[in-house]
Write a protein that holds these residues in place. Structure first.
Motif, mmCIF file in Angstrom:
data_model
loop_
_atom_site.group_PDB
_atom_site.id
_atom_site.type_symbol
_atom_site.label_atom_id
_atom_site.label_comp_id
_atom_site.label_asym_id
_atom_site.label_seq_id
_atom_site.Cartn_x
_atom_site.Cartn_y
_atom_site.Cartn_z
ATOM 1 N N ASN A 53 39.726 -10.601 5.157
ATOM 2 C CA ASN A 53 38.791 -11.617 4.667
ATOM 3 C C ASN A 53 39.426 -13.007 4.770
ATOM 4 N N ALA A 54 39.958 -13.275 5.967
ATOM 5 C CA ALA A 54 40.736 -14.503 6.165
ATOM 6 C C ALA A 54 40.143 -15.378 7.264
ATOM 7 N N ASP A 55 40.427 -16.663 7.169
ATOM 8 C CA ASP A 55 40.164 -17.636 8.230
ATOM 9 C C ASP A 55 38.798 -17.456 8.888
ATOM 10 N N ILE A 56 37.768 -17.709 8.134
ATOM 11 C CA ILE A 56 36.404 -17.422 8.578
ATOM 12 C C ILE A 56 36.042 -18.113 9.902
ATOM 13 N N ASN A 57 36.380 -19.391 10.066
ATOM 14 C CA ASN A 57 36.063 -20.072 11.326
ATOM 15 C C ASN A 57 36.849 -19.490 12.483
ATOM 16 N N SER A 58 38.124 -19.217 12.262
ATOM 17 C CA SER A 58 38.962 -18.664 13.326
ATOM 18 C C SER A 58 38.498 -17.272 13.725
ATOM 19 N N ARG A 59 38.167 -16.455 12.758
ATOM 20 C CA ARG A 59 37.734 -15.093 13.101
ATOM 21 C C ARG A 59 36.395 -15.131 13.838
ATOM 22 N N ARG A 60 35.492 -16.012 13.427
ATOM 23 C CA ARG A 60 34.206 -16.113 14.116
ATOM 24 C C ARG A 60 34.381 -16.670 15.530
ATOM 25 N N LEU A 61 35.306 -17.599 15.696
ATOM 26 C CA LEU A 61 35.602 -18.121 17.030
ATOM 27 C C LEU A 61 36.139 -17.006 17.923
ATOM 28 N N LEU A 62 37.041 -16.208 17.406
ATOM 29 C CA LEU A 62 37.569 -15.082 18.184
ATOM 30 C C LEU A 62 36.456 -14.106 18.559
ATOM 31 N N GLN B 6 40.210 -7.316 18.606
ATOM 32 C CA GLN B 6 41.208 -6.746 17.686
ATOM 33 C C GLN B 6 41.674 -7.795 16.672
ATOM 34 N N SER B 7 41.899 -9.011 17.134
ATOM 35 C CA SER B 7 42.309 -10.094 16.231
ATOM 36 C C SER B 7 41.201 -10.411 15.230
ATOM 37 N N TYR B 8 39.962 -10.428 15.720
ATOM 38 C CA TYR B 8 38.825 -10.649 14.822
ATOM 39 C C TYR B 8 38.806 -9.586 13.722
ATOM 40 N N LYS B 9 38.943 -8.325 14.117
ATOM 41 C CA LYS B 9 38.870 -7.242 13.133
ATOM 42 C C LYS B 9 39.982 -7.350 12.095
ATOM 43 N N ARG B 10 41.174 -7.742 12.520
ATOM 44 C CA ARG B 10 42.273 -7.928 11.566
ATOM 45 C C ARG B 10 41.935 -9.016 10.550
ATOM 46 N N LEU B 11 41.443 -10.150 11.039
ATOM 47 C CA LEU B 11 41.087 -11.240 10.129
ATOM 48 C C LEU B 11 39.920 -10.846 9.220
ATOM 49 N N LYS B 12 38.973 -10.109 9.754
ATOM 50 C CA LYS B 12 37.823 -9.658 8.952
ATOM 51 C C LYS B 12 38.299 -8.730 7.837
ATOM 52 N N ASP B 13 39.193 -7.784 8.173
ATOM 53 C CA ASP B 13 39.724 -6.852 7.164
ATOM 54 C C ASP B 13 40.461 -7.591 6.060
#
Length: 147
Positions: A27-36, A18-25
């Motif tokens: 378009n934020a914090d690419i490393n953090s979203r990929r880590l999640l 869910q956190s990944y999807k929020r960051l993806k939507d």
């Protein structure tokens, strides 16, 4: 080593996804979203493994004599986890090379993104393929999750 049970793995999968999807939507914090996403997939795969093995609490596996299951359950190697679930080759995980000349594969994606290590030039496409593959695995996990 900390023990996580089947419920913990499921919750880890869902929360990180869910956190990944929020960051993806956003378009934020690419490393953090990929880590999640990496951690979400790892948790989801371990949930599915415990489900396949009819085991709620991995303590029995970790303290038992089945070294194959123990090695799989303690691994960060996503391809190894997928292989045990009969999904070998269904998802593509290209290797990256870092600016420090290290090779990054599915076993150490979590370190690559956690430390925000830079890949060599011209590897942006592979990083996108990795994210897309991880997303596909996350969707596959979600389809097979029991309510």
């Amino acid at each position: 080593m900390l023990i996580a049970d089947k419920k913990d793995y499921r919750k880890g999968y869902e929360k990180h996804y869910q956190s990944y999807k929020r960051l993806k939507d956003e378009n934020a914090d690419i490393n953090s979203r990929r880590l999640l996403l990496v951690y979400s997939v790892e948790c989801g795969l371990k949930y599915k493994l415990l489900d396949k093995w009819n085991e709620e609490n991995p303590q029995k596996i970790l303290e038992g004599t089945d070294n194959k299951k123990k090695n799989i359950l303690t691994s960060h190697n996503l391809e190894k986890l997928l292989k045990e679930l009969g999904q070998q080759g269904n998802f593509k995980f290209p290797q990256l090379e870092t600016v420090h000349k290290n090779t990054v594969n599915s076993e150490n994606y979590h370190q690559f993104y956690r430390y925000c290590i830079r890949a060599k030039e011209k590897q942006v496409d592979n990083e996108k393929i990795i994210e897309d593959s991880l997303y596909d695995v996350a969707c596959w996990i979600k389809e097979g999750m029991r309510k």
